[in-house]
Design a protein around this motif. Sequence first.
Motif, PDB file in Angstrom:
ATOM      1  N   PHE A  81       0.860  -1.241  -0.042  1.00 60.47           N
ATOM      2  CA  PHE A  81      -0.016   0.054  -0.158  1.00 60.47           C
ATOM      3  C   PHE A  81       0.749   1.178   0.015  1.00 60.47           C
ATOM      4  O   PHE A  81       1.784   1.295   0.272  1.00 60.47           O
ATOM      5  CB  PHE A  81      -0.756   0.061   1.071  1.00 60.47           C
ATOM      6  CG  PHE A  81      -0.162  -0.012   2.526  1.00 60.47           C
ATOM      7  CD1 PHE A  81       0.040   1.401   3.244  1.00 60.47           C
ATOM      8  CD2 PHE A  81       0.047  -1.189   3.213  1.00 60.47           C
ATOM      9  CE1 PHE A  81       0.946   1.304   4.362  1.00 60.47           C
ATOM     10  CE2 PHE A  81       0.702  -1.254   4.504  1.00 60.47           C
ATOM     11  CZ  PHE A  81       1.091   0.253   4.910  1.00 60.47           C
ATOM     12  N   PHE A  82       0.256   2.266  -0.478  1.00 64.06           N
ATOM     13  CA  PHE A  82       0.972   3.733  -0.410  1.00 64.06           C
ATOM     14  C   PHE A  82      -0.071   4.709   0.045  1.00 64.06           C
ATOM     15  O   PHE A  82      -1.448   4.465  -0.286  1.00 64.06           O
ATOM     16  CB  PHE A  82       1.384   4.173  -2.038  1.00 64.06           C
ATOM     17  CG  PHE A  82       2.495   3.140  -2.369  1.00 64.06           C
ATOM     18  CD1 PHE A  82       3.840   3.456  -2.151  1.00 64.06           C
ATOM     19  CD2 PHE A  82       2.307   2.008  -3.161  1.00 64.06           C
ATOM     20  CE1 PHE A  82       4.780   2.564  -2.606  1.00 64.06           C
ATOM     21  CE2 PHE A  82       3.261   1.265  -3.672  1.00 64.06           C
ATOM     22  CZ  PHE A  82       4.361   1.565  -3.289  1.00 64.06           C
ATOM     23  N   ILE A  83       0.447   5.525   0.711  1.00 67.87           N
ATOM     24  CA  ILE A  83      -0.640   6.678   1.293  1.00 67.87           C
ATOM     25  C   ILE A  83       0.262   8.087   0.900  1.00 67.87           C
ATOM     26  O   ILE A  83       1.276   8.234   1.327  1.00 67.87           O
ATOM     27  CB  ILE A  83      -0.908   6.822   2.707  1.00 67.87           C
ATOM     28  CG1 ILE A  83      -1.328   5.249   3.171  1.00 67.87           C
ATOM     29  CG2 ILE A  83      -1.777   7.796   3.117  1.00 67.87           C
ATOM     30  CD1 ILE A  83      -1.621   4.992   4.552  1.00 67.87           C
ATOM     31  N   THR A  84      -0.312   8.793   0.112  1.00 65.41           N
ATOM     32  CA  THR A  84       0.110  10.073  -0.362  1.00 65.41           C
ATOM     33  C   THR A  84      -0.887  11.020  -0.126  1.00 65.41           C
ATOM     34  O   THR A  84      -2.307  10.576   0.022  1.00 65.41           O
ATOM     35  CB  THR A  84       0.563  10.021  -1.824  1.00 65.41           C
ATOM     36  OG1 THR A  84      -0.459   9.708  -2.779  1.00 65.41           O
ATOM     37  CG2 THR A  84       1.888   8.952  -1.929  1.00 65.41           C
ATOM     38  N   GLN A  85      -0.605  12.374  -0.646  1.00 67.16           N
ATOM     39  CA  GLN A  85      -1.691  13.401  -0.866  1.00 67.16           C
ATOM     40  C   GLN A  85      -2.609  12.920  -1.968  1.00 67.16           C
ATOM     41  O   GLN A  85      -3.889  13.619  -1.880  1.00 67.16           O
ATOM     42  CB  GLN A  85      -1.127  14.868  -0.575  1.00 67.16           C
ATOM     43  CG  GLN A  85      -0.385  15.093  -2.068  1.00 67.16           C
ATOM     44  CD  GLN A  85       1.043  14.717  -1.646  1.00 67.16           C
ATOM     45  OE1 GLN A  85       1.668  13.756  -1.060  1.00 67.16           O
ATOM     46  NE2 GLN A  85       1.976  15.425  -2.386  1.00 67.16           N
ATOM     47  N   GLY A  90       4.172  20.111  -0.399  1.00 69.93           N
ATOM     48  CA  GLY A  90       5.361  19.344  -0.027  1.00 69.93           C
ATOM     49  C   GLY A  90       5.208  17.982  -0.593  1.00 69.93           C
ATOM     50  O   GLY A  90       4.343  17.517  -1.083  1.00 69.93           O
ATOM     51  N   ARG A  91       6.135  17.039  -0.003  1.00 69.84           N
ATOM     52  CA  ARG A  91       6.023  15.554  -0.425  1.00 69.84           C
ATOM     53  C   ARG A  91       5.585  15.006   0.664  1.00 69.84           C
ATOM     54  O   ARG A  91       6.077  15.020   1.818  1.00 69.84           O
ATOM     55  CB  ARG A  91       7.326  15.050  -1.006  1.00 69.84           C
ATOM     56  CG  ARG A  91       7.534  13.545  -1.354  1.00 69.84           C
ATOM     57  CD  ARG A  91       8.678  13.206  -2.304  1.00 69.84           C
ATOM     58  NE  ARG A  91       8.510  11.865  -2.384  1.00 69.84           N
ATOM     59  CZ  ARG A  91       9.247  10.814  -1.952  1.00 69.84           C
ATOM     60  NH1 ARG A  91       9.988  11.323  -0.741  1.00 69.84           N
ATOM     61  NH2 ARG A  91       9.201   9.414  -2.251  1.00 69.84           N
ATOM     62  N   SER A 142       7.323  13.202   4.661  1.00 68.64           N
ATOM     63  CA  SER A 142       6.324  14.199   5.189  1.00 68.64           C
ATOM     64  C   SER A 142       6.855  15.509   5.429  1.00 68.64           C
ATOM     65  O   SER A 142       7.880  15.707   6.286  1.00 68.64           O
ATOM     66  CB  SER A 142       5.778  13.400   6.467  1.00 68.64           C
ATOM     67  OG  SER A 142       4.706  14.220   6.726  1.00 68.64           O
ATOM     68  N   ALA A 143       6.261  16.552   4.740  1.00 67.60           N
ATOM     69  CA  ALA A 143       6.681  17.633   4.813  1.00 67.60           C
ATOM     70  C   ALA A 143       5.887  18.362   6.186  1.00 67.60           C
ATOM     71  O   ALA A 143       6.270  19.550   6.734  1.00 67.60           O
ATOM     72  CB  ALA A 143       5.943  18.785   3.530  1.00 67.60           C
ATOM     73  N   VAL A 144       4.861  17.674   6.894  1.00 70.19           N
ATOM     74  CA  VAL A 144       4.450  18.079   8.094  1.00 70.19           C
ATOM     75  C   VAL A 144       4.825  17.189   9.092  1.00 70.19           C
ATOM     76  O   VAL A 144       4.605  15.961   8.711  1.00 70.19           O
ATOM     77  CB  VAL A 144       2.696  18.322   7.725  1.00 70.19           C
ATOM     78  CG1 VAL A 144       2.122  18.731   9.156  1.00 70.19           C
ATOM     79  CG2 VAL A 144       2.375  19.365   6.947  1.00 70.19           C
ATOM     80  N   PRO A 145       5.045  17.496  10.306  1.00 68.83           N
ATOM     81  CA  PRO A 145       5.514  16.671  11.321  1.00 68.83           C
ATOM     82  C   PRO A 145       4.440  15.549  11.623  1.00 68.83           C
ATOM     83  O   PRO A 145       2.987  16.232  11.516  1.00 68.83           O
ATOM     84  CB  PRO A 145       5.733  17.512  12.522  1.00 68.83           C
ATOM     85  CG  PRO A 145       6.418  18.756  12.075  1.00 68.83           C
ATOM     86  CD  PRO A 145       5.205  19.086  10.680  1.00 68.83           C
ATOM     87  N   ILE A 146       4.704  14.497  11.997  1.00 64.92           N
ATOM     88  CA  ILE A 146       3.431  13.395  12.271  1.00 64.92           C
ATOM     89  C   ILE A 146       3.330  13.330  13.777  1.00 64.92           C
ATOM     90  O   ILE A 146       4.292  13.391  14.483  1.00 64.92           O
ATOM     91  CB  ILE A 146       4.238  12.243  11.807  1.00 64.92           C
ATOM     92  CG1 ILE A 146       4.127  11.934  10.310  1.00 64.92           C
ATOM     93  CG2 ILE A 146       3.170  10.884  12.052  1.00 64.92           C
ATOM     94  CD1 ILE A 146       4.643  10.842   9.430  1.00 64.92           C
TER      95      ILE A 146
END
Length: 318
Positions: free
Chosen positions: A162-166, A180-181, A207-211
């Motif tokens: 699986f892949f999770i992207t925007q 961002g990516r 991830s451009a945003v902190p998780i």
Amino acid sequence: MTIELKLSRSNRVYCLGETVEGKIITIFASPVSYQKIIISLTGTVNLQVKGGVTGVIESLYGVVKPICIIKKSMELASSAGKLGPGRTEINFSFSLSSEKKSGYDMFYETFHGGNISIQYLISADVTRGYLHKALSATLELIVEHDKASLIQAPISPELTSFFITQDTQKHQLLPELSSGRFQVSGKIYTHCSLSEPLSGELIVEASAVPIRSIDVLLLRVESILTGERIISDTSVVQITQVADGDVCRSMTLPIYVMLPRLLVCPTVLNGPFSIEFQVSIVVSFKSELSKLYPKFDLQTPRPWLASLTLPLRVFRTT
């Protein structure tokens, strides 16, 4: 004046075709007369839709009837008598076998869901005539498939990548994430034995945003056929946190989820109802928007959540 049931197995787990042994225990201060002593077993599938499905609840209560799987009784004492004071034990045993009903010859394992429950109950009744209330006790059995019907050979594992992207999300993510990516990849076994953990792994590649956290949700989909209409309800059975905080990039994170036995059963896809399961990977981001919702459901799409849901087949093996 007490009466209770006690089985030979403390875990109360039995397979179809096995012999159930136990005893009725009575504790009386003085002798008690009885007419009959009966031990009975009932297995039923109860179907109902609880709050949340508008417009069809009233019709469902009048249409959906319980499905009988097992119904048998045995007289331990068929003639009148007396039970002495103090502690008395009455032994019983019977074979656990299903009964074929018209249209329903399936056997189902014990299961407790939101709208569907499959339950097997042993009842002991001491009848005392018209002027006295009967004494009774009830105990639930945990019933599983017989060993002969289980899958003997190992099923080839269904490893799903699986892949999770925007780009995989149906809702608009945070602007800084979209610009961002962001990519989370992994693999998970979507065919899972009921007695084994659900396993897999995932990697946060970028991830451009902190998780804030990564969670694995075990979802249950219960569907009921009423007339020509199918009513489905999806609920969260269990939430397992895989990571807490902004994890290192390109590091492999293991997925290891134990299935709760009474809330999960082998997948059922036929008959007047179905029980299916799904697994959802949810990534939560650190966002000011999340502070506006101190209490929220991980299953509900939010701008600070990225998720992916996969079908999960549950089966039982020896």
